[in-house]
Each structure stands twice: as C-alpha cells, then as structure tokens.
Scaffold this motif. Structure first.
Motif, short mmCIF file in Angstrom:
data_model
loop_
_atom_site.label_atom_id
_atom_site.label_comp_id
_atom_site.label_asym_id
_atom_site.label_seq_id
_atom_site.Cartn_x
_atom_site.Cartn_y
_atom_site.Cartn_z
N PRO A 111 3.04 -2.26 -5.80
CA PRO A 111 1.62 -2.65 -5.87
C PRO A 111 1.04 -2.31 -7.24
O PRO A 111 -0.11 -1.68 -7.15
N TYR A 112 1.59 -2.78 -8.37
CA TYR A 112 0.96 -2.31 -9.59
C TYR A 112 1.13 -1.15 -10.02
O TYR A 112 0.18 -0.69 -10.85
N ASN A 122 -7.66 -8.10 -12.16
CA ASN A 122 -8.36 -8.67 -11.10
C ASN A 122 -8.33 -10.24 -10.65
O ASN A 122 -7.42 -10.72 -11.43
N ARG A 123 -9.14 -10.78 -9.79
CA ARG A 123 -8.98 -12.05 -9.35
C ARG A 123 -9.86 -13.30 -10.10
O ARG A 123 -10.97 -12.79 -10.79
N LEU A 147 -4.18 -13.14 -9.15
CA LEU A 147 -4.64 -11.69 -9.07
C LEU A 147 -3.75 -11.13 -10.35
O LEU A 147 -2.58 -11.48 -10.40
N HIS A 148 -4.36 -10.37 -11.12
CA HIS A 148 -3.59 -9.28 -11.96
C HIS A 148 -2.75 -10.26 -13.00
O HIS A 148 -1.49 -9.79 -13.35
N HIS A 222 -3.46 0.27 -14.28
CA HIS A 222 -3.41 0.04 -12.94
C HIS A 222 -2.75 1.41 -12.27
O HIS A 222 -1.99 1.41 -11.37
N TYR A 224 -2.41 4.39 -10.00
CA TYR A 224 -2.81 5.11 -8.55
C TYR A 224 -2.77 6.72 -9.20
O TYR A 224 -1.79 7.28 -9.28
N LEU A 252 -12.82 -11.33 -1.64
CA LEU A 252 -12.90 -10.37 -2.74
C LEU A 252 -13.27 -10.98 -4.18
O LEU A 252 -12.81 -10.23 -5.26
N ASP A 292 -12.94 -1.50 -3.17
CA ASP A 292 -12.15 -2.23 -3.91
C ASP A 292 -13.01 -3.23 -4.67
O ASP A 292 -13.12 -4.50 -4.44
N GLN A 329 -13.30 -1.23 -11.81
CA GLN A 329 -12.84 -1.31 -10.58
C GLN A 329 -12.18 -0.14 -9.94
O GLN A 329 -11.17 0.36 -10.42
N TYR A 331 -10.85 1.47 -6.81
CA TYR A 331 -9.68 0.88 -5.51
C TYR A 331 -9.44 2.07 -4.75
O TYR A 331 -8.71 2.74 -5.25
N PHE A 335 -4.56 -1.06 0.39
CA PHE A 335 -3.22 -1.75 0.91
C PHE A 335 -2.11 -0.86 0.93
O PHE A 335 -1.12 -1.37 1.23
N THR A 355 -7.23 3.83 -7.70
CA THR A 355 -7.30 3.66 -9.06
C THR A 355 -8.62 3.33 -9.88
O THR A 355 -9.74 3.11 -9.04
N GLU A 357 -10.10 1.19 -12.69
CA GLU A 357 -9.51 0.25 -13.69
C GLU A 357 -10.67 -0.42 -14.47
O GLU A 357 -11.45 -1.16 -14.10
C1 GLA Z 1 -6.60 -4.48 -7.57
C2 GLA Z 1 -7.15 -5.25 -6.48
C3 GLA Z 1 -6.70 -4.78 -5.30
C4 GLA Z 1 -5.36 -4.70 -4.87
C5 GLA Z 1 -4.75 -3.75 -6.09
C6 GLA Z 1 -3.37 -3.84 -5.85
O1 GLA Z 1 -7.44 -2.94 -7.51
O2 GLA Z 1 -8.60 -5.08 -6.59
O3 GLA Z 1 -7.42 -5.76 -4.27
O4 GLA Z 1 -4.78 -5.72 -5.40
O5 GLA Z 1 -5.32 -4.18 -7.28
O6 GLA Z 1 -2.85 -3.77 -4.54
#
Ligand code: GLA
Length: 393
Positions: A111-112, A122-123, A147-148, A222, A224, A252, A292, A329, A331, A335, A355, A357
């Motif tokens: 997950p990055y 992000n999105r 995303l990303h 990114h 964590y 989101l 997030d 960001q 987060y 997830f 995170t 970011e």
């Molecule tokens: C970012 C996004 C989250 C999620 C994480 C990775 O922080 O905003 O929604 O995608 O990356 O899981």
C-alpha cells in the motif's frame, strides 16, 4: 567491513564520480567520514543487491548512515524507504517506518509503503483532466478515481541511482525519465529525487523535474511512520499548522471548498492525539474511515516551512515535517487491515502507521481555484520534503 579514513580523505570525495564505478563494482561501502570519534560511526553509504523485478531488472538497496548512527535504507525500486532508524529519548535506535524485508513483497502487494509517489500524488477525479483544451484519460486504479500516478506509478519503476556526498550529509540521487503518454500523462518528464540523511537526523528529499510538453505534476513521499515502532498510532500526538483543510466527497475527491478547521476534529493547530477525535460522528471522518485529508498549511506559497509535527509520548520521538508544498495529506492508516506481513514478520493492523505527504492539493488539475500543478517546457519544478527527528524528555 567498515574502515576509518584519515581526515585527508574528504577532499577526495569531490572526485567521487571517478571513484564510483570501482566502488559499485565492489558492491560497496562508501565512507564519507573523517576520523570518527570513539563510539561514533563515520558517515557511510553501503550498496547491496535487493533482488530483481519481474522483468529481470536488478534493484539495489542503499544504506545511508550518519555519524550519530541514524540510518535510512532506500531502494532504487520506487525510491522506497525500506527502513529508518532513529534514537528514542534513551538513545536506543529503532525502525520508525513500516515496510517489508524483501523486494519480492514490495513487488507483490504494497500500500505504497515508503514509496516515492508520482506523477500525481493522491486522486484525480474519474481519471480525467483537461489541459490546453485536450482531455487526458488515466487508469482509474482507485475506483472511480486515479490514485498516486496510476497502475505503474513512480513507486513501481526502477530509478537510476548515484551515490552523493555533500558537506554534512550522505545521499542518494535517483533519476527517472517518464515517457510522453506514460500512465496517460502528457510530456516526457525528467525527474531527479535526491534523498539525503543529515547530521541532525533529518531525511531530506529534494525533487526537480522538467517536461517537453505542458503537463501536471504532484510528487510526494509515502512512508508510513510509527514512532513507537509497535502498536497503532492513535496515541501519537499530531500538530498541523493549518487553519483550513480540503473536505472531500464520498470518493475522497475534494469538493473545492477550503473549510476552516475551527471547532472540527480536523483542528490540529494544538497538538492532539490522533485517537482523541477520530471516532467522532463526523461525515468527513466517515468518508475516509479516519483521517485521509489534505490540510492547507498556513505558510507563504513555495516557502520551506513546518507542515506537521508528530510526537510519540512513550519513546519521546518527535518527527517534524517541513516542505515547500502548500498542503499535507495526513493519512491515519485506515486501509491497513492485517493483510500485509511486514518486517520481522510483523503484521500491520488497522492504523498501525501514519503518513504525512506534503503535496499540492488532490485533484488540482480539475480545480482551477487550487494552486496550479501545471508544469510547462522551460520551467523547472522544485519541491523539498524534510522529515526531521529529535526527542523530547
Ligand atoms: C493516500 C490516500 C489514501 C490511500 C493511501 C494508500 O494517503 O489518500 O486514501 O490511498 O494513500 O493506501
């Protein structure tokens, strides 16, 4: 394998480009220090093989170590920070970044963790944006949005790597050229990312980029973090110097409003434990399953300044995040769900990492009212992110 070098060694570093090929062939320990004080190590960069990608590209792992003993291990696959060891208030070093022991696990499903994110952090709503009258379509890898950076973003490519030394720091320079049209983005984008570990225990990341066609860019990092090195992050105290954040819809994507944080669980202007308000009955928290969101940091645009501070009371570790970016960001690992078995066999559970970011706001290409993420030929994109570690007694 480590050896001390005489003080006379340092000027020779200026010619590192000449020494480098031989050292790489040895596979290599690079000592940038003068004579070390007893009990202290010299600065060092160590390169080790880290495996290969599915299409057979070799990948390395670089260990950057400063004189205090702080250590960052970074791969040229995705620019991933694999581990980051910094002291607690008693001087004990611990790994504060989530991740895997092996490249194979990063290739399989991550997950990055620790990754360098691009072209667009992000999105982007529904994977579409219009630039100069042309509509571009991206993969919707986070349905219904992009995303990303897409299916194979900058977190999944192999970067060219060079060892780097500058006064008071050891570093790694990564370079990647993203082809025109890669992941649907216009323009050949040439990106340099320099990671360095400083003597004051900061991991710095400096990005530069150029393009040959108008494009959009939003690079971030990114990792964590868990400053305790165990458990969840709900007792970590967060401070974000931001009077507003960008509220989102249920997918989101920012609504476009800058909403004051005053009186909401998004007010982190005074340091507050993550867990203190995360369970409140609040639509924004519900949409994201926790925090997030993008905070609009109170600082002049483009100026390097504090965007967040995180304190973990048990270890005393403090992480300050500085950046030139206008947003951050935050987060809260919503997830993470126990499906990733990480370093040392540790299974990462719900909210075991957070995170921070630094970035431009999500979906900026579809929001002309947000600071622009457009990069044009002839311009040079610059951005700096610093994670600086210290302790509080
Ligand atoms: C970012 C996004 C989250 C999620 C994480 C990775 O922080 O905003 O929604 O995608 O990356 O899981």
């Amino acid at each position: 394998m480590e050896a001390e070098h005489s003080p006379g060694f340092l000027p020779a570093l200026r010619s590192w480009r000449f020494l480098l090929p031989g050292m790489l062939a040895l596979g290599a320990v690079w000592l940038a220090g003068c004579a070390s004080a007893p009990g202290h190590k010299a600065d060092a960069i160590i390169r080790q093989p880290f495996g290969q990608t599915k299409d057979g590209m070799p990948v390395d792992l670089y260990t950057l170590r400063n004189r205090n003993g702080a250590e960052a291990r970074i791969s040229n696959y995705g620019g991933i920070v694999v581990s980051l060891k910094v002291p607690d208030r008693y001087g004990a070093y611990g790994d504060v970044a989530l991740g895997y022991d092996n490249l194979a696990d990063y290739l399989k499903d991550s997950p990055y963790f620790g990754a360098l994110i691009g072209r667009y952090g992000n999105r982007i709503a529904k994977g579409k944006f219009t630039l100069d009258g042309h509509e571009y379509t991206l993969a919707t890898n986070n349905y219904p949005n992009a995303l990303h950076g897409g299916l194979k973003g900058f977190d999944k490519v192999v970067w060219d790597a060079k060892l780097l030394t500058r006064a008071g720091r050891v570093g790694l320079e990564l370079h990647y050229v993203s082809k025109d049209g890669e992941e649907g983005y216009p323009g050949t984008l040439s990106v340099t990312a320099i990671y360095s570990l400083t003597e004051d225990n900061a991991l710095e990341l400096e990005f530069t980029a150029t393009t040959d066609k108008d494009t959009v860019i939003n690079l971030t990092h990114h990792s964590y973090f868990n400053l305790a090195g165990k458990g969840d992050v709900l007792h970590h105290e967060v401070m974000i110097p931001a009077s507003c954040f960008t509220p989102v819809d249920s997918t989101l994507i920012p609504t476009g409003k800058l909403e004051p944080v005053e009186g909401t669980p998004f007010d982190f202007r005074q340091a507050t434990a993550i867990g203190a308000r995360i369970g409140q009955d609040n639509e924004q928290l519900k949409f994201a399953g926790g925090y997030d969101h993008n905070w609009v940091v109170d600082k002049p645009p483009g100026q390097l300044g504090l965007v967040a501070r995180v304190f973990e009371p048990g270890s005393g570790r403090v992480m300050e995040v500085l950046s030139t970016e206008p947003g951050v960001q935050f987060y809260s690992g919503n997830f993470l769900n126990g499906s990733n078995q990480g370093k040392g066999g540790r299974v990462y559970q719900f909210r075991d990492g957070l995170t921070m970011e630094p970035q431009h706001y999500p979906d900026s290409p579809n929001h002309p009212e947000f600071p622009s993420t457009v990069l044009k030929p002839g311009e040079v994109f610059h951005s700096t992110i610093i994670y600086r570690f210290s302790v509080r007694q």
